[in-house]
Design an enzyme around this catalytic site. Structure first.
Site, PDB file in Angstrom:
ATOM      1  N   SER A  39      26.384  53.804  67.152  1.00 42.93           N
ATOM      2  CA  SER A  39      25.935  54.687  66.068  1.00 42.93           C
ATOM      3  C   SER A  39      25.936  53.910  64.762  1.00 42.93           C
ATOM      4  O   SER A  39      26.994  53.436  64.314  1.00 42.93           O
ATOM      5  CB  SER A  39      26.880  55.889  65.947  1.00 42.93           C
ATOM      6  OG  SER A  39      26.799  56.415  64.635  1.00 42.93           O
ATOM      7  N   HIS A  59      22.014  54.937  68.214  1.00 42.23           N
ATOM      8  CA  HIS A  59      22.275  56.336  67.881  1.00 42.23           C
ATOM      9  C   HIS A  59      22.201  56.506  66.357  1.00 42.23           C
ATOM     10  O   HIS A  59      22.834  55.763  65.605  1.00 42.23           O
ATOM     11  CB  HIS A  59      23.680  56.684  68.393  1.00 42.23           C
ATOM     12  CG  HIS A  59      24.073  58.117  68.263  1.00 42.23           C
ATOM     13  ND1 HIS A  59      23.713  59.078  69.186  1.00 42.23           N
ATOM     14  CD2 HIS A  59      24.814  58.752  67.328  1.00 42.23           C
ATOM     15  CE1 HIS A  59      24.223  60.243  68.822  1.00 42.23           C
ATOM     16  NE2 HIS A  59      24.893  60.080  67.689  1.00 42.23           N
ATOM     17  N   ASP A  86      22.671  59.157  63.261  1.00 47.81           N
ATOM     18  CA  ASP A  86      23.306  60.429  62.901  1.00 47.81           C
ATOM     19  C   ASP A  86      22.706  61.000  61.625  1.00 47.81           C
ATOM     20  O   ASP A  86      22.915  60.471  60.530  1.00 47.81           O
ATOM     21  CB  ASP A  86      24.807  60.208  62.706  1.00 47.81           C
ATOM     22  CG  ASP A  86      25.518  60.030  64.036  1.00 47.81           C
ATOM     23  OD1 ASP A  86      25.347  60.888  64.913  1.00 47.81           O
ATOM     24  OD2 ASP A  86      26.234  59.014  64.197  1.00 47.81           O
ATOM     25  N   MET A 101      22.529  63.976  58.961  1.00 50.96           N
ATOM     26  CA  MET A 101      23.367  65.086  58.450  1.00 50.96           C
ATOM     27  C   MET A 101      22.778  65.619  57.151  1.00 50.96           C
ATOM     28  O   MET A 101      22.282  64.833  56.325  1.00 50.96           O
ATOM     29  CB  MET A 101      24.788  64.588  58.193  1.00 50.96           C
ATOM     30  CG  MET A 101      25.420  63.901  59.397  1.00 50.96           C
ATOM     31  SD  MET A 101      27.151  63.509  59.101  1.00 50.96           S
ATOM     32  CE  MET A 101      27.497  62.480  60.528  1.00 50.96           C
ATOM     33  N   HIS A 161      20.365  62.089  66.490  1.00 49.38           N
ATOM     34  CA  HIS A 161      21.292  63.221  66.602  1.00 49.38           C
ATOM     35  C   HIS A 161      21.201  64.038  65.312  1.00 49.38           C
ATOM     36  O   HIS A 161      21.670  63.609  64.261  1.00 49.38           O
ATOM     37  CB  HIS A 161      22.711  62.647  66.821  1.00 49.38           C
ATOM     38  CG  HIS A 161      23.793  63.677  66.892  1.00 49.38           C
ATOM     39  ND1 HIS A 161      25.126  63.337  66.854  1.00 49.38           N
ATOM     40  CD2 HIS A 161      23.751  65.029  67.013  1.00 49.38           C
ATOM     41  CE1 HIS A 161      25.856  64.436  66.933  1.00 49.38           C
ATOM     42  NE2 HIS A 161      25.050  65.477  67.023  1.00 49.38           N
ATOM     43  N   MET A 167      22.280  66.743  62.996  1.00 49.15           N
ATOM     44  CA  MET A 167      23.344  67.674  62.612  1.00 49.15           C
ATOM     45  C   MET A 167      22.861  68.387  61.361  1.00 49.15           C
ATOM     46  O   MET A 167      23.356  68.162  60.241  1.00 49.15           O
ATOM     47  CB  MET A 167      24.644  66.886  62.368  1.00 49.15           C
ATOM     48  CG  MET A 167      25.268  66.406  63.669  1.00 49.15           C
ATOM     49  SD  MET A 167      26.410  65.037  63.424  1.00 49.15           S
ATOM     50  CE  MET A 167      25.249  63.680  63.442  1.00 49.15           C
ATOM     51  N   MET A 222      30.358  66.775  71.702  1.00 44.33           N
ATOM     52  CA  MET A 222      31.048  66.173  70.549  1.00 44.33           C
ATOM     53  C   MET A 222      32.544  66.094  70.868  1.00 44.33           C
ATOM     54  O   MET A 222      33.149  67.096  71.247  1.00 44.33           O
ATOM     55  CB  MET A 222      30.868  67.035  69.296  1.00 44.33           C
ATOM     56  CG  MET A 222      29.479  67.033  68.677  1.00 44.33           C
ATOM     57  SD  MET A 222      28.849  65.412  68.195  1.00 44.33           S
ATOM     58  CE  MET A 222      30.170  64.757  67.165  1.00 44.33           C
ATOM     59  N   ASP A 278      30.401  61.726  72.043  1.00 41.60           N
ATOM     60  CA  ASP A 278      30.220  61.216  70.688  1.00 41.60           C
ATOM     61  C   ASP A 278      31.407  61.624  69.824  1.00 41.60           C
ATOM     62  O   ASP A 278      31.637  62.818  69.606  1.00 41.60           O
ATOM     63  CB  ASP A 278      28.908  61.817  70.143  1.00 41.60           C
ATOM     64  CG  ASP A 278      28.524  61.280  68.781  1.00 41.60           C
ATOM     65  OD1 ASP A 278      29.205  60.379  68.278  1.00 41.60           O
ATOM     66  OD2 ASP A 278      27.518  61.780  68.230  1.00 41.60           O
TER      67      ASP A 278
HETATM   68  C1  DX5 Z   1      29.933  62.246  64.044  1.00 38.24           C
HETATM   69  C2  DX5 Z   1      28.728  61.503  64.558  1.00 38.24           C
HETATM   70  C3  DX5 Z   1      29.123  60.358  65.410  1.00 38.24           C
HETATM   71  C4  DX5 Z   1      29.926  59.318  64.697  1.00 38.24           C
HETATM   72  C5  DX5 Z   1      30.858  58.670  65.654  1.00 38.24           C
HETATM   73  O1  DX5 Z   1      29.532  63.361  63.352  1.00 38.24           O
HETATM   74  O2  DX5 Z   1      27.889  62.350  65.324  1.00 38.24           O
HETATM   75  O3  DX5 Z   1      27.986  59.760  66.067  1.00 38.24           O
HETATM   76  O4  DX5 Z   1      29.116  58.350  64.092  1.00 38.24           O
HETATM   77  O5  DX5 Z   1      31.735  57.852  64.961  1.00 38.24           O
HETATM   78  P1  DX5 Z   1      33.055  57.240  65.632  1.00 38.24           P
HETATM   79  O6  DX5 Z   1      32.599  56.483  66.852  1.00 38.24           O
HETATM   80  O7  DX5 Z   1      33.630  56.369  64.569  1.00 38.24           O
HETATM   81  O8  DX5 Z   1      33.919  58.393  65.972  1.00 38.24           O
HETATM   82 ZN    ZN Z   2      26.248  61.353  66.674  1.00 39.34          ZN
END
Ligand code: DX5
Ligand code: ZN
Length: 222
Positions: A9, A34, A36, A38, A67, A69, A138, A176
């Protein structure tokens, strides 16, 4: 048994050197990238949008696993597909019309994932177990990298795998949050087959390459 996949990620990557970080992932044989996304509403943090997906697409051949969010993700699916997403995952908690949203993602030429927060019961995805290509469990509350793994999510992965097996489904289970050399084997045993890691890859004290190697060794362990 499908190939087990590692999906670094980029949330924890050094964004001043994103191209180099992606090149290391690729030369180390990581499987997916990956990304992320947000929005500061579905989760407290704000990160990146289609612009970054498009930048990644220009410099890596690895599949882009996006992903989302975000609230009302259906408003942005087209933009992420156009930017080069290969897989788009939406949260069940953000999608009252999840069946339609999965169809929408497929119509854009992407595979579709459905994510579940640690506090959401597995039953919430029951009705679409036969429709999505991937289910993302998650293992932290979404919003930030570097959080502590929530161990009660292992049993939820087991439960999802049991239900998919009963349906003879080959859908993937992605995990994740807090995935590292200790937690990856537990999730693997529970039935996960795609492993996302931000901190354990990009913040590894010995560097990104070493971080990837260590997790790949855990994927291969029997
Ligand atoms: C969290 C994200 C993850 C995050 C994981 O909201 O969806 O993909 O980047 O980070 P680590 O591997 O550091 O927990
Ligand atoms: Zn993620």
């Amino acid at each position: 048994m499908p190939k087990l996949l590692l999906a670094p990620s980029i949330l924890s990557a050094d964004f001043t050197r994103l191209g180099e970080e992606l090149a290391v992932c690729e030369s180390s044989n990581a499987d997916w990238i990956h990304i992320d996304v947000m929005d500061g509403r579905f989760v407290p943090n704000i990160t990146m949008g289609p612009f970054i997906v498009e930048a990644c697409k220009r410099v890596t051949k690895l599949p882009l696993d996006v992903h989302l969010m975000i609230e009302k993700p259906e408003r942005h699916l087209k933009a992420f597909a156009k930017a080069g997403a290969d897989n788009i995952t939406v949260h069940i908690e953000a999608c009252p019309h999840i069946h339609r949203t999965i169809q929408h993602i497929h119509s854009l030429g992407c595979t579709a994932g459905v994510a579940l927060n640690p506090g959401t019961p597995v039953g919430a995805i029951e009705a679409v177990l036969g429709d999505a290509d991937l289910f993302l469990m998650m293992s932290v509350n979404p919003g930030y990298s570097g959080q502590k793994f929530i161990s009660s999510t292992v049993a939820k992965v087991k439960e999802i795998r049991k239900r998919l097996t009963a349906l003879k489904s080959s859908a993937r289970i992605e995990v994740d949050g807090g995935i590292d050399a200790e937690t990856l084997p537990k999730m693997k045993k529970a039935g996960a087959d795609v492993f996302v890691a931000a901190t354990a890859v990009f913040k590894h004290p010995k560097g990104t390459k070493a971080g990837i190697k260590i997790l790949q060794a855990k994927l291969r362990d029997t």
